[in-house]
Scaffold this active site. Structure first.
Site, short mmCIF file in Angstrom:
data_model
loop_
_atom_site.label_atom_id
_atom_site.label_comp_id
_atom_site.label_asym_id
_atom_site.label_seq_id
_atom_site.Cartn_x
_atom_site.Cartn_y
_atom_site.Cartn_z
N ARG A 105 0.86 -1.19 0.00
CA ARG A 105 0.00 0.00 0.00
C ARG A 105 0.89 1.24 0.00
O ARG A 105 2.11 1.15 0.12
CB ARG A 105 -0.94 0.01 1.21
CG ARG A 105 -0.24 0.09 2.55
CD ARG A 105 -1.23 0.08 3.70
NE ARG A 105 -0.55 0.23 4.99
CZ ARG A 105 -1.17 0.23 6.17
NH1 ARG A 105 -2.47 0.06 6.23
NH2 ARG A 105 -0.49 0.38 7.29
N CYS A 109 3.50 8.23 -5.67
CA CYS A 109 4.26 9.47 -5.44
C CYS A 109 3.28 10.63 -5.38
O CYS A 109 2.45 10.79 -6.27
CB CYS A 109 5.28 9.68 -6.54
SG CYS A 109 6.03 11.32 -6.52
N ASN A 143 -4.97 7.44 4.15
CA ASN A 143 -4.75 6.66 5.38
C ASN A 143 -3.30 6.80 5.79
O ASN A 143 -2.38 6.46 5.03
CB ASN A 143 -5.06 5.17 5.15
CG ASN A 143 -4.90 4.37 6.43
OD1 ASN A 143 -5.78 4.37 7.29
ND2 ASN A 143 -3.78 3.68 6.57
N GLU A 144 -3.09 7.35 6.99
CA GLU A 144 -1.75 7.43 7.58
C GLU A 144 -0.70 7.92 6.57
O GLU A 144 0.24 7.20 6.22
CB GLU A 144 -1.33 6.07 8.15
CG GLU A 144 -2.17 5.60 9.31
CD GLU A 144 -1.72 4.27 9.88
OE1 GLU A 144 -2.06 3.98 11.05
OE2 GLU A 144 -1.03 3.50 9.17
N CYS A 153 10.03 10.78 -1.62
CA CYS A 153 10.22 10.09 -2.89
C CYS A 153 11.30 10.82 -3.67
O CYS A 153 11.45 12.04 -3.56
CB CYS A 153 8.90 10.07 -3.66
SG CYS A 153 9.03 9.35 -5.33
N CYS A 155 11.94 10.44 -7.17
CA CYS A 155 11.75 10.23 -8.60
C CYS A 155 11.94 11.55 -9.37
O CYS A 155 12.08 12.63 -8.79
CB CYS A 155 10.37 9.64 -8.88
SG CYS A 155 9.00 10.80 -8.62
N CYS A 158 9.44 14.24 -8.56
CA CYS A 158 9.75 14.95 -7.32
C CYS A 158 10.87 15.97 -7.53
O CYS A 158 10.85 17.05 -6.94
CB CYS A 158 10.14 13.96 -6.23
SG CYS A 158 8.73 13.09 -5.52
N GLU A 300 -8.05 4.84 15.04
CA GLU A 300 -7.69 3.42 15.16
C GLU A 300 -7.15 3.21 16.57
O GLU A 300 -6.05 3.65 16.90
CB GLU A 300 -6.65 3.01 14.12
CG GLU A 300 -7.13 3.08 12.69
CD GLU A 300 -6.08 2.60 11.69
OE1 GLU A 300 -5.12 1.91 12.10
OE2 GLU A 300 -6.21 2.93 10.50
N TRP A 308 1.94 -8.29 11.59
CA TRP A 308 1.84 -8.79 10.22
C TRP A 308 2.52 -10.15 10.13
O TRP A 308 1.88 -11.17 10.19
CB TRP A 308 2.47 -7.78 9.26
CG TRP A 308 1.63 -6.55 9.03
CD1 TRP A 308 0.46 -6.22 9.64
CD2 TRP A 308 1.93 -5.48 8.12
NE1 TRP A 308 -0.02 -5.03 9.17
CE2 TRP A 308 0.86 -4.55 8.23
CE3 TRP A 308 2.95 -5.23 7.23
CZ2 TRP A 308 0.82 -3.37 7.47
CZ3 TRP A 308 2.90 -4.06 6.47
CH2 TRP A 308 1.85 -3.15 6.59
#
Length: 663
Positions: A105, A109, A143-144, A153, A155, A158, A300, A308
């Site tokens: 997930r 970028c 999300n987060e 990043c 790339c 960026c 949460e 995990w």
């Protein structure tokens, strides 16, 4: 209105025939809100341009019929495979120049314009569909942001965006070259296209470039979220917008990220990779509240063992309730447990929820049910209450990043040093607001501001006004060292703070090895001996008084801690990293000078916090220990959960909670 109390639910993970029974059990557990859909992009748009919300409509209808309201998460943290196949340039790149591929997930970028286009579409479709839905009360963006080290990043997109960001900040290349000192190592840039992103190189990068890149990367998350917020505001009515932050996460400036939200939420996992740390949890709550100076949600909240590939320890009986009340006591107006039921597949199949894989309600469900019932009972008392504090602690992402880039000493960690001062406030049950360098300090009696490594004239001016007006300021070694662009001042240290602190630093010692430095402290006639480590400033007092001196090494006898009077206040400079006992002694002295009294049941091992409104106070007592603890109350109170009168000794069971009101 009852306090919001719920869970994160993923109906797409379960057969439709299960949804109704889930909703029944949620209602029975006193849940009144559900967050869903934040990872369901491929379910909502299985093929490009073909949107399917029928399954989500049905799930929401079932939940709404049980009196459960909905928060929808925009699904942009998980771009689907068809999108990645069509536009692989969306994938982020690490500092080694390697593309981070599909399969987890956050694989995007934030500067990619083609990704902006697609995420605008899915957010817009959701907002149009649910923006006026009476059963949907709010939205969570993405999300987060930044989790899994995805803030930065490297790339080509960026690099281009970095050039634009730098041009807006500096205006000219001459100004950039001057600010960064690019004459060093022949790094002078003659065109904007030459400016690099800091991919791996043979040695260290220019610290000014790195700091600006960290700021830029954080700003790109802020700008990306702003796109979603604009779309949601355009198509929704009477629905809030929030984002689930991650407590003391260091990569994004949460003051900026949260500026456009209606309120902050955050994700709290106390038993993640070890035993819970109640001080860290309290500090995280205080930061989340302090960022916006308002109450917050926990989006949460841990409700089972997490993990995990490996599984972490299970919440002990009473801990889920305890963690919930700790959040509420420090300003949470909503608690959402992660997750409703433990998933049978995928990466998070061992990240447990309220229910295990089999979906049968057991101990954890009953604890959530009990907690929800209690909060429903006391929610009229909680409504409109706030946390009000006289103490503030300055927490700066710019200072944190600059000291990550150049920690000065291998043992120097910004967040750890800040925590060392917070710990004494926590032990004394003194409420504290965690604030930024841009905040107004005028409403506080004491301001603790460790490691002010970067300095601006405006910050110096506001700190000076705070002290002259009667405030007590504590700052530390490695303060006033650099300008805001991460270049060292040419002034005698502590630079622009010298006048306020009434000192000069003649030399300093970065302390290596295991042998601590001996310290003698004398405060108001009382003498204390202790140790210090990490760093030692050789302080030359100019107008300041000496509170502590070194007793070993070649700087024995020189000042280690000083206090300067400026106007009606005091400015305390701590030139070294004191041991815990000396830190406590100094903090106690400073708090007394600021007329900030110890909090309710200080130094008892019971954490307390207060929410109040119009003179009425709710006092929360929290026992984080695995054994009973007895404390003696200083007056007469009413237990708001049992409505019984309480005086004298009170015993809290392991992980126990009491909520009192003055009787």
């Amino acid at each position: 209105m009852a306090m919001y109390f719920g869970a994160d639910y993923y109906p797409e993970h379960w057969p439709e025939k299960r949804w109704e029974s889930d909703a029944q059990m949620m209602q029975a557990a006193n849940l009144n809100v559900i967050r869903l859909a934040e990872f369901a992009w491929a379910k909502m748009e299985p093929v490009e341009g073909h949107y399917d919300f029928t399954w989500l409509d049905k799930a929401i209808e079932i939940l709404n019929k049980r009196g459960i309201k909905i928060i929808i998460g925009t699904p942009t943290a998980t771009p689907p495979k068809w999108l990645i196949d069509k536009h692989p340039e969306i994938l982020p790149m690490d500092a080694d120049g390697h593309v981070r591929g599909f399969g987890s997930r956050c694989h995007y970028c934030s500067t990619q314009e083609i990704y902006h286009w697609y995420s605008d579409l899915i957010v817009g479709q959701l907002a149009k569909h649910y923006g006026h839905h009476p059963g949907v009360i709010g939205w969570q963006t993405d999300n987060e942001f930044g989790c899994h080290s995805t803030t930065r990043c490297y790339c080509d997109s960026c690099q281009t965006a970095f050039h634009r960001w730098l041009q807006q900040k500096y205006g000219t290349l001459e100004a950039l070259n001057q600010a960064w000192g690019t004459v060093f190592w022949s790094q002078t840039y003659s065109s904007w296209d030459q400016v690099i992103v800091p991919r791996k190189t043979v040695a260290s990068h220019n610290p000014s470039l790195l700091l600006d890149f960290y700021r830029f990367s954080s700003d790109m998350k802020v700008e990306y979220q702003a796109r979603q917020i604009r779309i949601l505001r355009q198509h929704t009515i009477n629905q809030f917008i929030t984002h689930n932050l991650m407590g003391l996460f260091p990569e994004i400036d949460y003051y900026k990220l949260s500026a456009d939200l209606d309120f902050i939420s955050w994700d709290n996992y106390p038993r993640f990779q070890g035993a819970p740390d109640s001080t860290r949890l309290a500090m995280s709550h205080d930061l989340m509240r302090g960022i916006r100076k308002q109450n917050f949600w926990v989006m949460e909240q841990q409700s089972g063992p997490s993990g995990w590939e490996t599984i972490h320890s299970t919440p002990r009986p009473g801990e889920i309730r305890l963690w919930t009340y700790q959040a509420v006591s420090r300003g949470a107006d909503g608690i959402v447990y992660f997750r409703w039921r433990t998933c049978q597949f995928g990466t998070e199949e061992y990240w447990h929820g309220i229910l295990d894989h089999d979906g049968i309600p057991r101990r954890r469900y009953k604890e959530v049910q009990q907690t929800g019932g209690e909060l429903h009972k006391i929610s009229p008392l909680l409504e409109g209450t706030l946390v009000k504090n006289e103490a503030a602690l300055l927490y700066s992402y710019d200072q944190l990043w600059s000291l990550q880039i150049q920690p000065n000493n291998p043992r120097l960690n910004y967040a750890e040093v800040v925590r060392e001062y917070y710990e004494r406030l926590h032990e004394l049950n003194i409420g504290v607001d965690i604030v930024s360098h841009d905040d107004d300090f005028a409403g506080y009696k004491i301001l603790i501001a460790p490691l002010l490594y970067l300095m601006t004239p405006d910050l110096v001016s506001r700190l000076t006004r705070f002290v002259e007006a009667g405030g007590v300021l504590i700052t530390t070694f490695r303060s006033g060292i650099k300008d805001w662009e991460n270049a060292v001042t040419e002034k005698t240290l502590p630079g622009d703070l010298s006048e306020l602190m009434g000192i000069e630093i003649e030399e300093y010692d970065s302390v290596y090895g295991e042998t601590p430095i001996s310290i003698n402290m004398e405060i108001e006639g009382q003498r204390f001996a202790g140790t210090a480590c990490t760093w030692c400033d050789g302080i030359a007092p100019r107008s300041a008084d000496v509170l502590a001196t070194y007793a070993s090494e070649y700087y024995a006898g020189r000042a280690a801690v000083t206090q300067n009077t400026s106007g009606d206040g005091k400015a305390i400079y701590v030139g070294t990293r004191l041991d815990a006992d000396l830190t406590d002694k100094l903090m106690d002295y400073a708090l007394a000078k600021a007329a900030v009294a110890p909090g309710f049941l200080a130094n008892t091992g019971i954490e307390t916090a207060i929410r109040e409104k119009e003179g009425v106070k709710l006092i929360f007592l929290l026992n984080h220990a695995a054994e009973n603890r007895t404390v003696h109350l200083p007056g007469s109170y009413v237990d708001v959960l049992t409505e019984a009168s309480v005086t004298g000794a009170i015993e809290l069971e392991p992980y126990g909670v009491e909520v009192l009101q003055e009787g």
